[in-house]
Motif scaffolding. Structure first.
Motif: not given
Length: 156
Positions: A17, A34, A135-136, A151
């Motif tokens: 991230a 992120v 987004r992760l 995340t």
């Protein structure tokens, strides 16, 4: 499909991230972060969905350049078979000690992203819809107490 052995998934997600991601389009570099929208990149390369994926260093375990390049060639072949639009990209740690090539891919559906990530042993990918923050997506069960902003945990 590979079984990932991640020692500390929360630490790995935090590292991913915080990493810097860059996409190259016609010689221009577009940064990705992120949790932040990628509006400049999206204006330059319109699509409904974006994914950053790599085949390098499965589960963040270093491999030789030869092994990584062979895996990357297989990923590229699959992306070409899918007819996916792709652009060169890379990820690096904030200190600049580690850098890993990858691809920004447009308009892959979520199941295809997950399949490719699993097949190439990746612990995480970036994936987001246009106009939304990057987004992760971690391919691991969420560890107890894991709170990494932006995340999603996708248990395999």
């Amino acid at each position: 499909m590979r079984e990932l052995q991640i020692v500390d998934a929360a630490e790995l997600a935090s590292t991913y991230a915080a990493a810097e991601y860059v996409v190259v389009l016609d010689g221009d570099a577009f940064p990705l972060r992120v949790g932040e929208p990628a509006l400049d990149l999206e204006a330059y390369a319109p699509a409904s969905r974006y994914t950053f994926i790599t085949a390098w260093n499965p589960a963040s375990q270093p491999r030789s350049d030869t092994a990584n390049e062979a895996a990357d060639a297989l990923l590229v072949a699959q992306l070409e078979t899918l007819g996916a639009t792709r652009h060169p990209a890379w990820a690096q740690d904030v200190a600049g000690r580690w850098r890993e090539p990858g691809w920004l891919v447009a308009d892959l559906d979520a199941s295809t992203v997950l399949r490719l990530a699993e097949e190439f042993g990746q612990a995480g990918v970036l994936d987001w819809a246009a106009s939304e923050p990057v987004r992760l997506r971690m391919l691991a069960s969420p560890p107890a107490g894991a709170a990494v902003a932006h995340t999603d945990w996708l248990p395999a």
